[in-house]
Motif scaffolding. Sequence first.
Motif, short mmCIF file in Angstrom:
data_model
loop_
_atom_site.label_atom_id
_atom_site.label_comp_id
_atom_site.label_asym_id
_atom_site.label_seq_id
_atom_site.Cartn_x
_atom_site.Cartn_y
_atom_site.Cartn_z
N ASP A 213 18.91 55.19 84.54
CA ASP A 213 18.30 55.88 85.67
C ASP A 213 18.48 55.08 86.96
OD1 ASP A 213 17.54 57.89 84.00
OD2 ASP A 213 15.45 57.24 83.81
N ALA B 168 22.27 55.51 88.06
CA ALA B 168 22.89 56.83 88.06
C ALA B 168 23.52 57.16 89.41
CB ALA B 168 21.86 57.89 87.67
N THR C 282 27.55 58.02 90.21
CA THR C 282 27.92 59.39 90.57
C THR C 282 29.18 59.37 91.43
OG1 THR C 282 25.61 60.10 90.51
CG2 THR C 282 27.17 61.48 91.74
N GLY D 242 19.66 57.16 81.17
CA GLY D 242 21.03 57.58 81.39
C GLY D 242 21.33 58.93 80.78
N ARG D 243 22.58 59.37 80.95
CA ARG D 243 22.99 60.70 80.49
C ARG D 243 23.19 60.73 78.97
NH1 ARG D 243 27.88 61.85 84.51
NH2 ARG D 243 28.83 61.92 82.45
#
Length: 621
Positions: free
Chosen positions: A167, A170, A174, A188-189
């Motif tokens: 987080d 991020a 991007t 995270g993703r």
Amino acid sequence: MDDRLNAAAAGARRLAIPDIERETRADGSFVIRSRATLGDFARSPADWLVQWATRTPEAVFVAERWQPGESACATDLWRRVTYRDALTMARGIGQALLDLDVPRDRPVVILSDNSVNHALLVLGAMMAGRQTAIVSSAYSRVAKDMSKLHGILSRLDPALVYVEDGDQYARALTDAPIRCPIVATRSGRSDWLRFDRLAATPASGALDAAFAQVRGEDTAKLLLTSGSTGKPKIVVNTHRMLAANQQMIAQCWHFIDEAAPIVVDWLPWSHTFGANHNFHMALRNGGAFYVDDGRPVPELIGRSVENLRDVSPTLHFNVPKGFEALAPFLEEDDAFAARFFGRLQVLFYAAASLPPALWERFERLASRHCDTLPFFTSAWGATETSPLVTSVHFPIPGAGNIGVPTPGNELKFVPNGDKLEMRVRGPSVFHRYAGDPQASANAFDEEGFYRTGDAGRLADPDNPSAGVIFDGRVSEDFKLTSGTWVSVGALRLRAVSALAPYASDVVIAGHDRDEIGLLIFPSPAMRAKAEPVDGSHAGKALAMHDEVRALVAQALAQLAQDAGSSQRAARAAILASPPSLEQGEITDKGYVNQRAVLTLRAEDVERLYSDCSSVIRLPLP
């Protein structure tokens, strides 16, 4: 472990006696080197992990504070990883990198701060024969503009990117120019890899074969220079460079082989001081490294104090800013000071000159709490020298002496204006910048000595074993209109001392001017003299306060005593904002870049040389 610590404490004074020879050249240059031969050293830092996992498998190797909700034991604040467990996880990470087909020529890029998992990832990559690149978190967590980070990532072309907290990073990732998997410890993703799964990978014979093929000349890690005068250069650190440098230290500090040091350290692993000097010293010598998640800044120094209160160190590494931030806590709390100095063997500063007043504060503190004073010492080096070139391993009366060349290193002094530029050659000196052959070629002279850009002089011209006095950066010095050269490093140190404790740092101005001026970064102590201050023009408002003006004028008068025009500041202005990490005015280690500040604060320089009422002038005699 305790028996080894007790033995180390008794032998901490076992230091090598300097034995330095001088070779004088016809062109006015000269070379000094140790007569001691550099001993054998490990093939790779990862070999030290294997060694200690065999010899002291249950000893703590690396530790960090538990994250909220993570601790399995309510009474222990620390996640402690033993040498045995560290080796198991590092081998698993190495195997995972092989399974992911991470190529040898593209790095595993680490964006987050120091942590246990960060350390394990670096060592796992070394065991797999893969390289890591450690990028300062300032580029991704502090910066508002991600263009610098994305430019760095484009140049590095990572094979894998690691972040501790998905987080937090991020935004930085991007639209980042990467073509690789991302690994995170938490958050995270959903399509990102999890660090725990990498560490839990069962190692196979493929990992053993890869580790056996690692050579000393292979790239171990990539570290970036500060980039304060342009884009950062990417310094290639080989396994041999890193291992040789620790052998050099051991031959100066004879006690370190049995020291099993305990280190509580905040210095970032994106810089050579924290990563190569401090972390590797703990690893090479079977010590315990506690990650300090504090920093020497007002909002985080309390955390460092908590960590040092909880774990009493045997070696303490810091920069002058760190010692300055720590001193008031030690002075105001005897119990904490007793804990800090309880088994301390060495106080070590580097990265910038230590003001004499600060040296004296720590001597007074140590004398109150130690039967035998810890060895107060320093060294000198660079990212390109992995890092140590010289070492102070003999008593010195105060700061300024950076020691003598360690065994294996040669230090050349070359006339440059009215100074001597220092250049170095040896097994821990780099050979190239990644992706920049022109900068690599320009970095070395015709004899293969690396041009450091730093200046120095012998403490005793007749005795090279007495050490070297650091004489500033050649590129920072300038001439007044009178033609007089100003030694910025020497004057900055005198100015900071004269203004203590009211200046957090000072920048020297005066290039092509009639007189020298000071740009002052005010400390909390100065601000406290004039509270409240108008936040929109805090620097100017501070300078209009009678008590502040008086103390700055007094410092200017003190500097003028028995000083020639090259060391006499005639005026001063107080700056409104602290140095910017994002803009390169200050490094992660707290060292202020003079040139960057003068460039970025051109309006303040003009104000300094104007008739503005906020400028404080040297009192007339």
